[in-house]
Every structure is written in structure tokens, then in C-alpha cells.
Design an enzyme around this catalytic site. Sequence first.
Site, PDB file in Angstrom:
ATOM      1  N   HIS A  33      24.412 -14.079 -12.155  1.00  0.00           N
ATOM      2  CA  HIS A  33      23.051 -14.526 -11.858  1.00  0.00           C
ATOM      3  C   HIS A  33      23.026 -15.087 -10.436  1.00  0.00           C
ATOM      4  O   HIS A  33      24.050 -15.002  -9.722  1.00  0.00           O
ATOM      5  CB  HIS A  33      22.592 -15.562 -12.895  1.00  0.00           C
ATOM      6  CG  HIS A  33      23.572 -16.680 -13.082  1.00  0.00           C
ATOM      7  ND1 HIS A  33      23.799 -17.628 -12.115  1.00  0.00           N
ATOM      8  CD2 HIS A  33      24.412 -16.975 -14.104  1.00  0.00           C
ATOM      9  CE1 HIS A  33      24.712 -18.484 -12.547  1.00  0.00           C
ATOM     10  NE2 HIS A  33      25.113 -18.103 -13.751  1.00  0.00           N
ATOM     11  N   HIS A  36      25.914 -17.078  -9.037  1.00  0.00           N
ATOM     12  CA  HIS A  36      27.067 -16.309  -8.561  1.00  0.00           C
ATOM     13  C   HIS A  36      26.750 -15.677  -7.205  1.00  0.00           C
ATOM     14  O   HIS A  36      27.614 -15.575  -6.343  1.00  0.00           O
ATOM     15  CB  HIS A  36      27.416 -15.204  -9.559  1.00  0.00           C
ATOM     16  CG  HIS A  36      27.850 -15.727 -10.898  1.00  0.00           C
ATOM     17  ND1 HIS A  36      27.069 -15.641 -12.027  1.00  0.00           N
ATOM     18  CD2 HIS A  36      28.983 -16.367 -11.283  1.00  0.00           C
ATOM     19  CE1 HIS A  36      27.711 -16.186 -13.044  1.00  0.00           C
ATOM     20  NE2 HIS A  36      28.857 -16.643 -12.627  1.00  0.00           N
ATOM     21  N   ASP A 150      29.402 -26.556 -11.851  1.00  0.00           N
ATOM     22  CA  ASP A 150      30.574 -26.943 -12.649  1.00  0.00           C
ATOM     23  C   ASP A 150      31.395 -27.913 -11.804  1.00  0.00           C
ATOM     24  O   ASP A 150      32.510 -27.595 -11.363  1.00  0.00           O
ATOM     25  CB  ASP A 150      31.380 -25.706 -13.036  1.00  0.00           C
ATOM     26  CG  ASP A 150      30.575 -24.798 -13.951  1.00  0.00           C
ATOM     27  OD1 ASP A 150      30.078 -25.287 -14.984  1.00  0.00           O
ATOM     28  OD2 ASP A 150      30.399 -23.619 -13.624  1.00  0.00           O
ATOM     29  N   ARG A 187      24.481 -19.062 -19.799  1.00  0.00           N
ATOM     30  CA  ARG A 187      24.092 -19.474 -21.153  1.00  0.00           C
ATOM     31  C   ARG A 187      22.576 -19.601 -21.312  1.00  0.00           C
ATOM     32  O   ARG A 187      22.086 -19.635 -22.442  1.00  0.00           O
ATOM     33  CB  ARG A 187      24.748 -20.810 -21.509  1.00  0.00           C
ATOM     34  CG  ARG A 187      26.253 -20.697 -21.639  1.00  0.00           C
ATOM     35  CD  ARG A 187      26.861 -21.921 -22.291  1.00  0.00           C
ATOM     36  NE  ARG A 187      28.195 -21.637 -22.794  1.00  0.00           N
ATOM     37  CZ  ARG A 187      29.330 -21.917 -22.156  1.00  0.00           C
ATOM     38  NH1 ARG A 187      29.293 -22.502 -20.978  1.00  0.00           N
ATOM     39  NH2 ARG A 187      30.505 -21.613 -22.677  1.00  0.00           N
TER      40      ARG A 187
END
Length: 293
Positions: A33, A36, A150, A187
Amino acid sequence: MDVIVEIPALRERLKEEHPARQIAFVPTMGALHEGHRACVDVASRVDNASVVVSIFVNPTQFGPDEDLERYPRDLGRDLEFCEAWGCDVVFTPSAVAMYPRVQRTWVDVTGITDCLCGRTRPGHFRGVTTVVSKLFNIVSPDVAVFGQKDAQQALVIREMVRALDMPVELRLARIEREDDGLAMSSRNARLSPHDRRRAGHLRASLLQAARVLEDGERESRAVEAATRMHLERHETGEVDYVELRTASDLSTLGRVEGKVILAVAVIVGNTRLIDNMVFDVGADRVAADVDLF
Ligand code: PAF
């Protein structure tokens, strides 16, 4: 763009690059997505570099009750994105190629892996650092790019790279967001329309924390409480954690000052979502949404 499945073939292909060109590496688990894409953009800005993306849903970072089987996979679509984003090489190994034997050798960063996601997902970071070490050994990148979303993962990998003298420079891509502020994540596709609306409150809760800090609050517990209250008031989901920690090594703090990270994890419907905001806090000024490193 070359798509390579086997480790020896990838090594052979990358020999053509070194030393004339650098290798800028973006490890992913696919379901690509805009987040990235931002990583690939950072990699593309590395001087005279070939951009290598890996797509591998790493089983060792999923716990027994987690969503390995349900993790979204669409290799055809991922490869179209990689081509459109100008990647040079995509590495898509099988689980057997990456883990041909029972895995008895692990890379385990201690301390900063015990809190936040590490507390709720025991063994997760050991799986991440082990697979990232393996990928670094296979790809030999000069630069590797990870997403700031992250944030704990990025700090854990930085610790591993420093502690093991790995010859790779880490760079971060900033968080890409949907119109309502929801951080892009593989997710998100699993959210029902109702849960998707609720998920927007993760970002809203971080903005609420920014307002509280701007109003002068410096007690970490009070800022965390305001963030949690926003999530609960809007019935966002089951709050796993809302924590303010130092941005250098995720130590807990009483008073908020310097570079800190506010990290949240919420289970919305059946989907666990994380987000964060990094602040640089002085006595009378607050910079929000700054770079983690
Ligand atoms: O962030 C991810 O997608 C994964 O944790 C990573 C770094 C590719 C390792 O499997």
C-alpha cells in the site's frame, strides 16, 4: 524488474550491482500500500542504488493464535505496484527456502522488546529480528528502509544492527495516512465499514494528546489518560495499550520532555491496529509528528 524466488539466484543477480551500485532494500510482507510506496520512495532517493523489495509473510513473527493464515496475500497485485514504483528486483522466497530446517538459531533483542507490542505478542520481535537478519545476509543491503508506523520494530532493528555491527544504514519512511488519518496498513482491508469508521479515532486520539501537550500538560500519565479517554469515548475498540515512552529506547517516563513517542494499539472488531506520534517536547514548545530517527 526481476522477480526472483530462490536465494542463490538472488545472490547471483545482486553480484551484478556491487560495488558499482548500492543496494537499497525494503523488506515487506506484501499486501503493499502507500506506506510501502513511501519506503520505496526513500530507497529510490539513495544515491546510485538499485531498489530491492522482499515480499515474504514471515511465519516466525506470528504467535499460534495470530492471523498468519488470514494475512492478506496478493502477489500479482504487489508485483504490479513494485513495477509501477520503479523497483529493480523483487525477492519472493517460499517459507521452505527461508526456513529449510527446524529453526534453532534466533536473533533476540532483549529489553525494548518486552513492552508495547512485545508484551501482547511474545516472540513476535524475535521472529522479526531473525528474518530481517536472514534477509540482510541474503541481500547485503547498503541501506534498508522501514516504516515509522512500526516504530517499536524500527527501534528494535536499530538496536540489533548496532549490537551486531551490521554494515547497513537504516532509514525510515514517514507514516502514510487515509483521509481520516487512519495509518495505512495491510490489516485495514479486514475492517468492516463500521469498524473502518471507528478506526479513524486512533489518529484522532493522538491529535487529542498533541492538544493536551500544547496546553502545557507534562505528566505522562495525564497525557496517556486523555488519549485513552478519547478512544473509549468514541468506542474505538478494545484498547491494548496507550503509552508514552522515550523515543531513544522506549524507557518509561514520568515527566514528558525531549523526544518521546506516544504509541497506541487497539483491537477494532477482530483487527489489531497500531499507530503512534513522535513529539519533541520542550518547556514551552511542542513539535508533533517528528521523525523517530
Ligand atoms: O514490517 C514488516 O512488514 C515485517 O515485520 C518485516 C520487517 C518485513 C519482517 O517480516
